[in-house]
Design a protein around this motif. Structure first.
Motif, mmCIF file in Angstrom:
data_model
loop_
_atom_site.group_PDB
_atom_site.id
_atom_site.type_symbol
_atom_site.label_atom_id
_atom_site.label_comp_id
_atom_site.label_asym_id
_atom_site.label_seq_id
_atom_site.Cartn_x
_atom_site.Cartn_y
_atom_site.Cartn_z
ATOM 1 N N ASN A 1 -56.092 -9.778 45.748
ATOM 2 C CA ASN A 1 -56.422 -8.886 44.643
ATOM 3 C C ASN A 1 -57.699 -8.134 44.951
ATOM 4 N N PHE A 2 -57.814 -7.000 44.282
ATOM 5 C CA PHE A 2 -58.947 -6.094 44.492
ATOM 6 C C PHE A 2 -59.403 -5.567 43.140
ATOM 7 N N THR A 3 -60.712 -5.603 42.922
ATOM 8 C CA THR A 3 -61.285 -5.123 41.670
ATOM 9 C C THR A 3 -62.364 -4.099 41.968
ATOM 10 N N TYR A 4 -62.275 -2.987 41.269
ATOM 11 C CA TYR A 4 -63.257 -1.910 41.421
ATOM 12 C C TYR A 4 -63.735 -1.508 40.031
ATOM 13 N N GLU A 5 -65.038 -1.483 39.853
ATOM 14 C CA GLU A 5 -65.614 -1.078 38.567
ATOM 15 C C GLU A 5 -66.719 -0.062 38.813
ATOM 16 N N THR A 6 -66.731 0.939 37.971
ATOM 17 C CA THR A 6 -67.794 1.937 38.036
ATOM 18 C C THR A 6 -68.325 2.157 36.636
ATOM 19 N N PHE A 7 -69.553 2.635 36.566
ATOM 20 C CA PHE A 7 -70.227 2.767 35.283
ATOM 21 C C PHE A 7 -70.554 4.233 35.052
ATOM 22 N N PRO A 8 -70.160 4.778 33.920
ATOM 23 C CA PRO A 8 -70.382 6.215 33.666
ATOM 24 C C PRO A 8 -71.865 6.532 33.583
ATOM 25 N N TRP A 9 -72.161 7.804 33.893
ATOM 26 C CA TRP A 9 -73.543 8.255 33.823
ATOM 27 C C TRP A 9 -74.004 8.251 32.373
ATOM 28 N N ARG A 10 -75.121 7.649 32.136
ATOM 29 C CA ARG A 10 -75.618 7.621 30.764
ATOM 30 C C ARG A 10 -76.253 8.944 30.354
ATOM 31 N N PRO A 11 -77.195 9.464 31.121
ATOM 32 C CA PRO A 11 -77.726 10.766 30.714
ATOM 33 C C PRO A 11 -76.785 11.887 31.152
ATOM 34 N N GLU A 12 -76.982 13.033 30.564
ATOM 35 C CA GLU A 12 -76.246 14.218 31.005
ATOM 36 C C GLU A 12 -76.679 14.558 32.426
ATOM 37 N N THR A 13 -75.704 14.784 33.327
ATOM 38 C CA THR A 13 -75.996 14.960 34.749
ATOM 39 C C THR A 13 -75.546 16.325 35.219
ATOM 40 N N GLU A 14 -76.466 17.037 35.840
ATOM 41 C CA GLU A 14 -76.141 18.341 36.412
ATOM 42 C C GLU A 14 -75.599 18.122 37.824
ATOM 43 N N LEU A 15 -74.282 18.273 37.971
ATOM 44 C CA LEU A 15 -73.643 18.022 39.254
ATOM 45 C C LEU A 15 -73.855 19.164 40.236
ATOM 46 N N LEU A 16 -73.856 20.376 39.730
ATOM 47 C CA LEU A 16 -73.967 21.539 40.606
ATOM 48 C C LEU A 16 -74.741 22.631 39.894
ATOM 49 N N MET A 17 -75.671 23.211 40.610
ATOM 50 C CA MET A 17 -76.397 24.365 40.123
ATOM 51 C C MET A 17 -76.418 25.389 41.237
ATOM 52 N N ALA A 18 -75.970 26.590 40.937
ATOM 53 C CA ALA A 18 -75.957 27.658 41.929
ATOM 54 C C ALA A 18 -76.500 28.926 41.291
ATOM 55 N N SER A 19 -77.274 29.661 42.057
ATOM 56 C CA SER A 19 -77.811 30.916 41.535
ATOM 57 C C SER A 19 -78.012 31.894 42.673
ATOM 58 N N ALA A 20 -77.919 33.159 42.343
ATOM 59 C CA ALA A 20 -78.205 34.245 43.275
ATOM 60 C C ALA A 20 -78.897 35.338 42.487
ATOM 61 N N GLU A 21 -80.110 35.667 42.890
ATOM 62 C CA GLU A 21 -80.907 36.637 42.153
ATOM 63 C C GLU A 21 -81.492 37.656 43.114
ATOM 64 N N ALA A 22 -81.373 38.916 42.744
ATOM 65 C CA ALA A 22 -81.922 40.010 43.543
ATOM 66 C C ALA A 22 -83.148 40.561 42.834
ATOM 67 N N PHE A 23 -84.231 40.747 43.591
ATOM 68 C CA PHE A 23 -85.495 41.198 43.022
ATOM 69 C C PHE A 23 -86.067 42.351 43.835
ATOM 70 N N ALA A 24 -86.868 43.126 43.166
ATOM 71 C CA ALA A 24 -87.817 44.013 43.836
ATOM 72 C C ALA A 24 -89.161 43.308 43.762
ATOM 73 N N THR A 25 -89.812 43.133 44.919
ATOM 74 C CA THR A 25 -91.015 42.309 44.957
ATOM 75 C C THR A 25 -92.133 43.014 45.706
ATOM 76 N N SER A 26 -93.335 42.583 45.413
ATOM 77 C CA SER A 26 -94.503 42.970 46.204
ATOM 78 C C SER A 26 -95.486 41.810 46.159
ATOM 79 N N ARG A 27 -96.105 41.556 47.313
ATOM 80 C CA ARG A 27 -97.047 40.441 47.424
ATOM 81 C C ARG A 27 -98.240 40.895 48.260
ATOM 82 N N LYS A 28 -99.364 40.263 47.985
ATOM 83 C CA LYS A 28 -100.553 40.456 48.796
ATOM 84 C C LYS A 28 -101.076 39.094 49.185
ATOM 85 N N SER A 29 -101.627 38.994 50.384
ATOM 86 C CA SER A 29 -101.997 37.687 50.918
ATOM 87 C C SER A 29 -103.056 36.994 50.082
#
Length: 1549
Positions: A905-933
């Motif tokens: 016999n085989f037993t497998y147990e898993t426990f659900p995530w208690r807090p809300e979990t962010e599995l995937l976050m993806a972003s793509a942002e285009a900017f006009a930028t300027s920087r000075k040292s």
């Protein structure tokens, strides 16, 4: 040629100025000179303005740039030398929406730049052409380049005799194609000049590339078709003066545009405008600056020698050591558990700081943190990826002092060698690392270091045709030592490293490993020879003719291994050879006898002919011609032969595409492929890049599969067989195959690593798996490896940097760049243990059947960060457009597993995530930028696409959609505030620019609801290009929200005696009489104790008249009676039925199917039928979706389609076999029928499996055994002899009367193990009957007819056979039994699956692992049908008779039995050959009557002869082992005996 002032002209014609229109100057204008100049006694004051902006061309989008305004003062310093003074420079920035926003003054930037600009500069100026430029010492390079941008406006080339002309002219951007149009206003003594420069057409373009070493640009690539295009125009107004023309106004307009997807409207633009106007002429001169001037070179832009600042951050190096400490502490403190949002950016900043440190500083900072594990790890990753000379020196010091662990050494070498900027300064340092004792003492480290060093050499000398000997000395020395030592692994490593370097200077070293170029190379293992061929792959780009000549010689040499020849052809075609080479290969293949080689080359040519990539056009056209010549011969070959497969898609409108290639290399000596190579690549902007290549080689795996403990060389028959075959002149046994499984990985055409698995390792694994369940030692080791794992690990996975830098007309560098990094984090806590159940005394643990338990809490996380930029990038300021992408993924797992081997016999147990979990976050942002040292923390950044509708987006209510997996018709609660919808909803804001989407995916049995949300704001409303769709702001999330009521999710599987007790009442409600095999419960434990689970059970019936399998699935919830039932029944061996039912008690929906085999129209036929009365809506939708792919797929496979009114709820497939490999196929679906004629099947079918038979009960075990045996039989081979007809293992049939009293080798194991030998001769007293002798194990077995019966002798003793006898060990070794009217011998361990003999017929059946290892009258069993008639020496006989006679075993000279001998024959006549009379001798021995005998009967046969001049003293006799050295110069027919008459011979007693 050069002008005296340093600018360039091309040679013929004069000045390389081509007149497009001409007119003679009027006599009245000859008093004026049009060449510009300045009055030495005056000072000229100009107003200057330069503006540069980057962005998309549409109005209403953000741009970034700057404006420089100043006054210029110019006067003469000495003859042809002038001073330039820049007064009142002012810099303004622009970061806003164009054209709505305004430039903003930047006092700090003005102050920083002005200190350098306010100095006095000096330049040469002669007839309008700028020469050498001088500046005060220590003037920043950025300032000098800005000065170049200003002086570039004064640079002009005047042709006195033409008013329209073009030439290659020097400028700040290089020597480029320039067009002039001159218009003279004689009335006002003025002249206007229009000058335009094509920046895509340059002899010497000022451009710098970094990180693009692995993009191979095709020679046919039109430079004008690149993704970066530029042009600039100049408008001059000049006024005639007494000393020449004076420039009064200049306007410059330069445009660079980048089109990543080759779209006309999808471009990013950098626009530069410069204005120069004369505002004052002073009667005074500038005073000499009084400082020492330094030569700054010509007008052409000079790139900075320092490493680039990354385009998305500008780090001021105030105190690098202190800054490194601060960033390192930030990384440690903010990345515990999971990554902080700024982790990748901070890591890249960390790398930039490391790049600014020297060796001493690196040693100091390392010493500070080396004792703290996390700090040490981050620091080593950054140092290794910094890629500077000092960082490489630091790594060298630490490796030599043994300061690193093995893993740290490995990571340091890999990353530093691959990411260091390769040049002549760093190669000696890398060479010292490779040759250090610390690296050499570990084989893996040495492999990796040599491969990486080869890649570094390749990058260092990418643009040169040759490389110095010093750079390659390390690799050449290692290659020389490897071939001297004869160690295969060392030779392979050396060749792979030379292949990575790709230098023409290595050709001679590589040729030492190639047969035909080195006398000893033919003795090297085939794998080494293949690697030598592959080492030439990249060298073809530097010396194409030489390498192609080598490849052609290898392809044409039929004595070489087919694998070596196939790899040579693959690499030859990859280099896109000229038409003459393709024609040569086709002509070689027309005469080719090796079908493996011919099949591979033909299939590769066929794939090339359908390659639509532009750079393959010429090669594709030639391949089309070649395959038409070869198709009649090779088009029918199946996948038993080697193939090249090419799958590609090219989008001409985007000048981009992708391709995949598969090389499947089969060997004549084995049934299965010995090598599979797959490559993924892309075509982009006229260049090809090989992204990844994976190769798997498997040599001798069949030797491992059939491995026994027996040593065949210990058997007495082994010696006898060896002595017999030695009597065959020139006999060669097959070379021993070293069992090996190897794999290699290439990225960007550079081999990173390879590994080998030898015979011992594989056999250990097989032995482990063959142990009984109570002896799994491997299983016992797992807990030892996993137990106690606890902690956190963070690793940078890599760094990618691509730069393409070009100067703008203002003298500022424009960079197109891409930078990316990836980080991985793992937090783990694992505890595993093995316990043993107690014995019957309840005290002593049992010695077997352990219980394995494991608890694990694992939290992996990966973070990807990249920036693509189009920007002005200087050490002081940055300005431009950036596209930043981020992707962060995590999937925490917490589980508890238990495996009880005794109770099954085989037993497998898993426990659900208690807090809300962010599995995937993806972003793509285009900017006009300027920087000075000096303001790195206060950068200006605005979205490229303005967010006027931002308030509407943030206030608008997102739409929703939920996809819920349910059983039957039950429903799940929809989360609050979300409406039910079958499809995700898509919403747009009022401006039409933004859209957003969100959806729910409910998985109640897993205890979570996954929420997907996406928001997108792009520039697609301005243009519909791909680029406009990408730029903007895009965000997406996948968030898992757990069900708070679920405490645990488990799976219990029971296969032991307690399985029946686990069945629930929901199951004994379904009718079943079959025994239970396994059951399982998927359970969800809730805090409210509400049941929410289901159970499955598998029942099998092996013994009744209708064997079958049943699978039941039942829901546990009280409110549902949903169940699913699967039933498979074997009615007979030729009829199987199946049903799928589901719904309320398995009674709502059903699908029925059956498979029938038999005969139809005298052809073996298989028919499959499916019918359905009612199915659920979900299944209907899935079926409709799947159906959309069927027509296109079947069309590609060669089917035709016809509309037909077939039943609406039925489908069928009928296959009528024409051969075991092919047949006619009919597919009937509702409304349509598909027909396929002569469709080739991937696996052959034995027709005996499909023969009709009475419907007799059959056990399911027997059924699967028969199916398995039938499949295995398709991979085996048969040979038969019946009277004079012989059918070989390859299916070749020929006629040959056996010579009287002479044994012929019917078949034998030709490998070094010599497992068996089967001899056949004409039986005494009967010409129609045969006698055979079998030698195997320790037995000599004779079967022969005599006195009207068949007789069996074993070891010279008559052995009566009543039923069967077992000769060795057990039935799986050697057994003989009565069968039909003869004997059947079975010795599967020795290579004879079955031998049947009945006096007239003899049939031999060999297993699949003997494929390619047999020799004799039955042939080679290797599918090489053209080479079937192979003689003992390997020579291909002219005809079947010569072939068969070469396998005759002759007796000694005193024997009266077989009165023949194998002899070399001298041709009795002299022939005229190549202008000389020549004497000839046969290249192979011919069967002749021995001395003292004469031919009583003869036949004529064709023989090949080797000839030498008659007056030559050369001796004809050649040792049998060197027959291959004798060339075949002529063919002649001679008489050979079929019966010899011998005198009485006196032999010693």
């Amino acid at each position: 040629m050069k002008y005296v002032d340093g600018t360039h002209k091309c040679r013929a014609p004069q000045s390389r100025a081509w007149p497009l229109g001409a007119s003679a100057w009027e006599a009245g204008s000859e008093k004026y000179t049009m060449e510009p100049g300045f009055n030495p006694s005056k000072t000229y004051v100009y107003a200057y303005q330069g503006v540069i902006l980057s962005g998309l061309p549409e109005r209403g989008l953000a741009r970034s740039g700057l404006r420089l305004t100043s006054k210029l003062e110019i006067n003469e310093a000495s003859q042809k030398l002038y001073f330039l003074k820049i007064q009142s420079p002012r810099l303004e920035e622009y970061t806003g929406i164009w054209p709505k926003d305004s430039f903003v003054s930047s006092p700090e930037l003005t102050q920083t730049i002005a200190s350098g600009l306010r100095q006095i500069f000096k330049f040469e100026y002669n007839n309008g052409r700028i020469g050498t430029i001088y500046a005060p010492k220590d003037t920043p390079a950025t300032v000098v380049n800005i000065v170049r941008g200003i002086l570039n406006m004064f640079h002009i080339t005047i042709k006195k005799s033409h008013n329209i002309y073009y030439l290659q002219e020097a400028g700040i951007g290089g020597i480029c194609y320039t067009n002039y149009i001159i218009h003279e206003d004689k009335r006002n003594n003025q002249v206007s000049i229009m000058k335009s420069r094509d920046l895509n057409n340059c002899l010497d373009k000022a451009a710098k590339k970094t990180g693009m070493a692995y993009l191979h640009v095709s020679p046919q690539f039109d430079k004008k078709a690149g993704i970066v295009k530029g042009t600039e125009t100049y408008a001059y107004k000049m006024k005639y003066t007494g000393l020449g023309a004076l420039i009064t106004e200049v306007t410059v307009h330069q445009v660079y545009q980048v089109s990543p997807f080759n779209e006309e409207n999808g471009v990013g633009v950098t626009e530069t405008k410069q204005d120069l106007s004369l505002i004052e002429v002073k009667n005074e001169r500038l005073s000499s600056p009084g400082v020492r001037m330094q030569n700054q070179g010509s007008l052409q832009y000079r790139f900075l020698t320092t490493r680039h600042q990354m385009p998305f951050q500008l780090v001021k190096m105030n105190n690098p050591r202190r800054q490194v400490t601060e960033v390192l502490q930030h990384l440690i403190q903010n990345n515990q558990g999971r990554f902080h949002e700024d982790a990748p950016a901070k890591f890249l900043e960390f790398i930039q700081l490391i790049r600014a440190m020297d060796v001493g500083s690196l040693v100091s900072i390392w010493k500070q943190w080396e004792d703290k594990t996390q700090y040490r790890h981050w620091l080593l990753s950054a140092i290794a990826m910094a890629g500077t000379k000092d960082s490489l020196k630091f790594i060298k010091q630490k490796i030599e002092s043994d300061a690193f662990s093995f893993l740290e050494n490995l990571l340091a070498v890999v990353f530093s060698f691959q990411l260091t900027t390769a040049d002549t300064r760093v190669l000696p340092i890398a060479a010292e690392i490779v040759t250090s004792l610390r690296i050499q003492k570990h084989t893996l480290l040495q492999k990796v270091a040599l491969l990486a060093y080869g890649s570094m050499v390749h990058r260092s000398y990418l643009s040169t045709s040759s490389s110095p000997a010093e750079a390659l000395q390390v690799l050449h020395n290692y290659a020389n030592e490897a071939i001297k030592s004869g160690q295969e692994e060392a030779m392979v490593t050396a060749l792979k490293a030379l292949g990575n370097s790709g230098q023409a200077a290595s050709i001679k070293r590589i040729q030492k490993y190639l047969p035909g170029f080195s006398p000893s190379a033919s003795d090297l293992p085939v794998r080494v020879q293949v690697e030598a061929v592959m080492a030439l792959r990249k060298i073809v780009r530097k010396d194409a003719s030489k390498v192609q000549e080598i490849f052609l010689q290898i392809i044409a040499d039929r004595s070489l291994s087919p694998k070596v020849r196939m790899m040579a052809s693959a690499l030859l075609f990859e280099g896109q050879p000229p038409p003459s080479v393709m024609t040569t290969v086709a002509n070689i293949m027309l005469k080719e006898k090796g079908l493996q080689v011919a099949s591979f080359i033909y299939s590769y040519m066929k794939t090339i002919s359908t390659n639509y990539f532009p750079d393959w056009a010429n090669t594709s056209a030639m391949s089309n011609i070649a395959i038409k010549l070869l198709s009649p011969k090779l088009d029918h070959l199946t996948y038993r032969y080697s193939k090249a497969i090419h799958v590609s898609r090219f989008f001409r409108e985007y000048d981009a595409g992708a391709f995949m290639r598969f090389f499947i290399l089969n060997s004549p000596e084995t049934l299965f492929p010995t090598s599979i190579i797959s490559r993924l690549g892309a075509h982009f902007a006229g260049g090809a890049i090989h992204l990844v290549e994976v190769g798997i080689q498997a040599e001798g795996l069949t030797e491992i599969v059939k491995e026994t403990s027996a040593s065949f060389m210990e058997y007495s028959t082994h010696r006898k067989i060896k002595e017999l075959v030695k009597t065959l002149l020139g006999w060669k046994e097959l070379p021993a195959v070293k069992p090996l499984l190897s794999a290699d990985l290439k990225l960007f055409d550079q081999e990173l690593a390879f590994f080998d698995v030898d015979k011992g390792f594989i056999q250990d694994i097989l032995k482990e798996l063959a142990q009984p369940t109570d002896g799994y030692s491997m299983l016992k080791k797992i807990p030892q490896l996993l137990s106690g794992i606890s902690g956190q690990w963070t690793q940078a996975l890599g760094l990618a940097e691509l730069w393409y830098t070009i100067p703008t007309s203002m003298g500022l560098p424009l960079e197109y760049s891409f930078c990316a990094t990836a980080l991985a984090h793992l937090s783990a806590n694992v505890d595993a243990k093995v316990t043993r159940p107690l014995s019957d005394d309840s005290v002593t643990p049992q010695s077997s059947s352990p219980i394995v338990q494991m608890l694990a809490d694992i939290k992996p996380c990966v973070y990807w960060y990249s920036v693509a930029a189009m920007s002005i990038n200087t050490p002081v300021f940055q300005s431009g457009i950036e596209l930043q992408t981020k992707l962060q993924a995590t999937y925490p797992v917490k589980l508890d597993m238990k495996l009880d081997l005794k109770e099954k016999n085989f037993t497998y147990e898993t426990f659900p995530w208690r807090p809300e979990t962010e599995l995937l976050m993806a972003s793509a942002e285009a900017f006009a930028t300027s920087r000075k040292s000096w303001e790195s923390e206060t950068e200006k950044k605005i979205p490229l696409v303005p967010e006027e509708a931002e308030s509407e987006i943030s206030m608008g209510k997102f739409g929703s959609a939920e996809t819920t997996f349910q059983q039957g018709r039950t429903s799940e609660a929809i989360p609050p505030n979300y409406s039910d919808s079958s499809e995700p909803e898509l919403h747009h804001d009022e401006s039409g620019k933004a859209h957003f989407q969100d959806a729910w995916l409910s998985l109640p049995y897993l205890g979570l609801h996954s929420y997907f949300s996406m928001k997108s704001l792009s520039a697609a409303s301005f243009q519909g290009s791909i680029l406009h769709h990408i730029v903007g702001t895009h965000e997406a999330w996948i968030v898992a929200k757990p069900d708070a009521t679920i405490e645990k999710i488990g799976l219990d599987i029971e296969a032991g005696p307690k399985a029946a007790s686990r069945l629930t009442q929901m199951m004994m409600s379904l009718e079943n009489n079959h025994p239970l095999t396994v059951t399982g419960i998927f359970r969800v434990e809730r805090s409210d104790h509400k049941p929410d689970s289901f159970q499955f059970a598998v029942f099998t019936n092996k013994h009744s008249s209708k064997a079958g399998v049943q699978l039941w699935v039942a829901n546990f919830t009280n409110s549902s009676q949903w169940k699913a039932c699967v039933d498979v029944t074997l009615e007979t061996f030729y009829l199987a039925k199946a049903s799928l039912k589901w719904g309320e008690n398995c009674q709502e929906y059903q699908v029925l199917g059956e498979i029938v085999t038999g005969q139809f129209a005298n052809r073996s036929t298989v028919q499959m039928k499916v019918s359905w009365s009612e199915v659920s809506a979900e299944v209907t939708e899935i079926g409709k979706w799947f159906y959309t792919f069927i027509p296109g797929l079947l069309s590609r496979l060669g089917f035709s389609e016809r509309a037909w009114k077939n039943p609406l709820q039925k489908a069928s497939l009928t296959m009528a076999l024409t051969t075991p490999r092919s047949g006619d196929v009919t597919i009937r679906l509702p409304h349509v029928t598909f027909y396929g004629h002569d469709i080739v099947f991937p696996v052959p079918h034995r027709t005996s499996l499909l023969a009709p038979a009475p419907k007799l009960p059959i056990q399911v075990g027997h059924f699967f055994a028969q199916v398995t045996n039938s499949i295995m039989e398709t991979f085996q081979a048969d040979c038969s002899v019946n009277r004079e007809k012989i059918s070989t293992f390859n299916g070749i049939q020929y006629s040959y009367p056996l010579l009287a009293d002479c044994f012929h080798i019917l078949t034998q194991d030709a490998s070094s193990e010599l497992r068996f030998l089967v001899l056949i001769k004409t039986a005494e007293g009967s010409a129609d009957q045969k006698a055979i002798n079998v030698k195997l194990a320790n037995h000599d077995i004779d079967m022969y007819p005599a006195q009207g019966h068949l007789w069996l002798q074993v070891d010279s003793k008559d052995t009566p056979l009543n039923g069967s006898i077992i000769l060795s060990g057990n039935e799986s070794l050697v057994s003989i039994r009565n069968e039909s009217e003869g004997f059947s011998l079975s010795a599967p361990e020795y290579g004879i699956e079955k031998l049947y003999y009945d006096g007239k017929t003899c049939k031999v059946h060999i297993p699949f692992w003997m494929i390619g290892k047999t020799r004799g009258l039955c042939g080679q069993a290797n599918a090489e049908t053209i080479q079937e008639f192979q003689m003992p020496s390997g020579y291909i006989a002219k005809d079947a008779v010569s072939f068969a006679r070469s396998w005759v075993l002759t007796d000694g000279p005193c024997s009266r039995a077989c009165s023949f001998q194998h002899q070399f024959v001298r041709l009795e006549k002299t022939i005229y050959l190549q202008g000389e009379n020549s004497s000839c001798s046969s290249v192979q021995p011919v069967l002749r009557c021995p001395k003292g005998c004469r031919a009583a009967q003869t036949i004529t046969t064709l023989v090949g002869f080797h000839c030498l001049p008659t007056d030559s003293d050369a001796y004809f006799a050649v040792a049998p082992s060197r027959l291959e050295l004798k060339s075949e110069d002529a063919e002649e027919k001679i008489e050979v005996p079929t019966r010899c008459s011998c005198d009485e011979r006196i032999c010693p007693a």
